[in-house]
Design an enzyme around this catalytic site. Structure first.
Site, PDB file in Angstrom:
ATOM      1  N   TRP A  57      45.647 -23.952   1.401  1.00  0.00           N
ATOM      2  CA  TRP A  57      44.949 -25.096   2.461  1.00  0.00           C
ATOM      3  C   TRP A  57      44.463 -26.164   1.399  1.00  0.00           C
ATOM      4  O   TRP A  57      43.817 -25.758   0.472  1.00  0.00           O
ATOM      5  CB  TRP A  57      44.000 -24.465   3.203  1.00  0.00           C
ATOM      6  CG  TRP A  57      43.190 -25.501   4.131  1.00  0.00           C
ATOM      7  CD1 TRP A  57      43.994 -26.403   4.756  1.00  0.00           C
ATOM      8  CD2 TRP A  57      41.744 -25.707   4.541  1.00  0.00           C
ATOM      9  NE1 TRP A  57      42.969 -27.233   5.451  1.00  0.00           N
ATOM     10  CE2 TRP A  57      41.691 -26.740   5.336  1.00  0.00           C
ATOM     11  CE3 TRP A  57      40.735 -24.902   3.808  1.00  0.00           C
ATOM     12  CZ2 TRP A  57      40.368 -27.311   5.735  1.00  0.00           C
ATOM     13  CZ3 TRP A  57      39.511 -25.453   4.247  1.00  0.00           C
ATOM     14  CH2 TRP A  57      39.266 -26.366   5.050  1.00  0.00           C
ATOM     15  N   ASP A  64      40.196 -15.737   3.347  1.00  0.00           N
ATOM     16  CA  ASP A  64      39.672 -16.749   4.539  1.00  0.00           C
ATOM     17  C   ASP A  64      40.708 -16.634   5.785  1.00  0.00           C
ATOM     18  O   ASP A  64      41.840 -16.512   5.698  1.00  0.00           O
ATOM     19  CB  ASP A  64      40.143 -18.280   3.689  1.00  0.00           C
ATOM     20  CG  ASP A  64      39.929 -19.401   4.891  1.00  0.00           C
ATOM     21  OD1 ASP A  64      39.375 -19.301   5.966  1.00  0.00           O
ATOM     22  OD2 ASP A  64      40.511 -20.536   4.367  1.00  0.00           O
ATOM     23  N   LYS A 117      39.761 -22.265  15.713  1.00  0.00           N
ATOM     24  CA  LYS A 117      40.907 -22.117  16.633  1.00  0.00           C
ATOM     25  C   LYS A 117      41.022 -21.239  17.584  1.00  0.00           C
ATOM     26  O   LYS A 117      41.577 -21.631  18.702  1.00  0.00           O
ATOM     27  CB  LYS A 117      42.091 -21.808  15.600  1.00  0.00           C
ATOM     28  CG  LYS A 117      41.963 -22.257  14.251  1.00  0.00           C
ATOM     29  CD  LYS A 117      42.152 -23.673  13.864  1.00  0.00           C
ATOM     30  CE  LYS A 117      41.580 -24.197  12.273  1.00  0.00           C
ATOM     31  NZ  LYS A 117      42.038 -25.596  12.072  1.00  0.00           N
TER      32      LYS A 117
HETATM   33  C1  LMR Z   1      44.194 -27.743   8.824  1.00  0.00           C
HETATM   34  O1  LMR Z   1      44.714 -27.442   7.849  1.00  0.00           O
HETATM   35  O2  LMR Z   1      45.288 -28.980   9.599  1.00  0.00           O
HETATM   36  C2  LMR Z   1      43.173 -27.522   9.626  1.00  0.00           C
HETATM   37  O3  LMR Z   1      42.444 -26.477   8.833  1.00  0.00           O
HETATM   38  C3  LMR Z   1      42.079 -28.684   9.851  1.00  0.00           C
HETATM   39  C4  LMR Z   1      41.513 -29.139   8.610  1.00  0.00           C
HETATM   40  O4  LMR Z   1      40.194 -29.443   8.599  1.00  0.00           O
HETATM   41  O5  LMR Z   1      42.173 -29.566   7.583  1.00  0.00           O
END
Ligand code: LMR
Length: 397
Positions: free
Chosen positions: A130, A212, A247
């Site tokens: 992420w 996570d 979520k």
């Molecule tokens: C995403 O990856 O789109 C979500 O977790 C929202 C974010 O805050 O990035």
């Protein structure tokens, strides 16, 4: 003083919502930010959440401060939801838990906690991970390194390369960030055998697992999605977990998450709790209350809990169905390239696997919004836009 400041580039994920809103194309499709949408394209409030809020409106009788770690009841319930009610680390009182402002808040609190225990510690994150993991860890003072994770040729976890890197590149006291389920951005998860092999290696090398879990319940089920982290917690003496209610309870803007620290003894758990509370006090003092109150109201009431589980099941099934439907719709456009991997992945995300130029065309010529890495949010598809998305993908290939 402030004239020395420089503008920072827009957030690669959140900025997509701004661009999408500004787009006047009636055919525009938002496959960007990871929020669940229903068949009408709306991120509705879950019925169980609304019912809990109605109850709170009548029953909540104070807005006095909560403690630094938030609601004790919420923390206890969430530790059970994440680890399973009968997990040995709960029975052994080997956990410290704090309610946090969302999963991101938990990530930051835990990163700062690690930085106190081992200043400047190295966190190994998968490639890819992420996008926000890296700034969150770095701004807490940690050092980031990457291990290979996703193989874009096989569209699966490159487990051999991942394990080889963790074996040879890491040293005792390093931290390994893992996604509990529904890997963001790839949708490719470790299977249980791979979790066990990773846990064995982490234990043997004296590494700290940092899990996570932001999408529990959106993959296979609440317990199924947590099976890997539960197995990890069974195998190692210490571990940290950031979990999110954004979520699975649809509480995005209420900022509701949990930071969990597992220690080797119950005495260390008390030390960890006091250290975590002090970090929170020096940062935001205490978490916002509303989202956590909603969650504990639902989890403590069997009827509301069942209603929430049923709604979550519908969301999960919709995403799984959309995965198959997108694969079929792309095939129906005469595309020969195989997209069936999308059906085998889990959670909200998959990479389309198209290049930057093709992403650019999807966004700017077709108004199909996706992340620059070609990550799509499957939950943004519906019966009105899926054929258009498939046609647009075929057009840019
Ligand atoms: C995403 O990856 O789109 C979500 O977790 C929202 C974010 O805050 O990035």
């Amino acid at each position: 003083m402030f004239e020395s400041l420089r503008a920072v580039p827009a957030d690669p994920i959140l900025h997509l919502s701004v661009l999408y809103r500004q787009d006047t194309n009636p055919k525009k499709v938002d496959l960007g930010v990871g929020v669940y949408k229903d068949e009408t394209g709306h991120t509705a409030i879950m019925e169980a959440v609304s019912r809990a809020e109605e109850r709170l409106l009548v029953e909540e009788d104070t807005k006095a401060y909560v403690g630094m770690a938030g609601s004790k009841r919420f923390c206890d319930l969430l530790a059970q939801v994440t680890l399973g009610a009968d997990h040995k680390v709960l029975a052994g009182k080997r956990v410290a838990v704090a309610q946090t402002p969302g999963g991101s808040g938990a990530l930051r609190v835990l990163a700062e906690f690690i930085n106190v225990a081992k200043p400047g510690a190295t966190v190994w994150v998968g490639n890819p991970t992420w996008a926000n993991h890296i700034p969150v860890m770095q701004s807490a003072g940690l050092t980031i390194k990457q291990y290979p994770y996703y193989n874009s040729r096989t569209r699966t976890v490159d487990f051999e390369a991942m394990l080889a890197s963790l074996e040879t590149d890491t040293k005792a006291g390093d931290v390994v960030l893992l996604h509990g389920c529904c890997h963001n951005p790839s949708g490719a998860d470790l299977n249980l055998e791979q979790w066990q092999a990773t846990a064995d290696l982490i234990k043997a090398k004296g590494l700290l697992p940092y899990v996570d879990i932001a999408y529990q319940g959106l993959g296979e089920g609440m317990d199924e999605d947590a099976a890997g982290l539960r197995l990890m917690a069974n195998s190692v003496p210490e571990m940290v977990i950031a979990s999110s209610c954004s979520k699975n309870f649809g509480l995005y803007r209420e900022r509701t998450g949990t930071a969990i620290i597992i220690t080797s003894t119950s005495i260390n758990a008390s030390l960890a709790q006091s250290q975590m509370n002090s970090l929170i006090r020096a940062n935001y003092s205490m978490p916002p209350s509303h989202g956590a109150l909603v969650v504990e109201t639902i989890l403590a009431d069997p009827k509301l809990k069942q209603m929430w589980r049923d709604e979550l099941k519908i969301m999960r099934k919709r995403i799984t169905d959309l995965r198959s439907q997108l694969v079929d719709a792309i095939k129906a456009e005469g595309v020969e390239q195989d997209f069936s991997f999308i059906e085998r992945q889990r959670g909200m995300f998959s990479f389309l696997g198209v290049n930057a130029e093709q992403v650019d065309k999807l966004v700017n010529e077709h108004s199909v919004y996706l992340v620059g890495s070609s990550r799509i949010n499957l939950a943004g598809l519906n019966q009105h836009n899926i054929a258009y998305v498939a046609k647009s993908i075929a057009a840019v290939l």
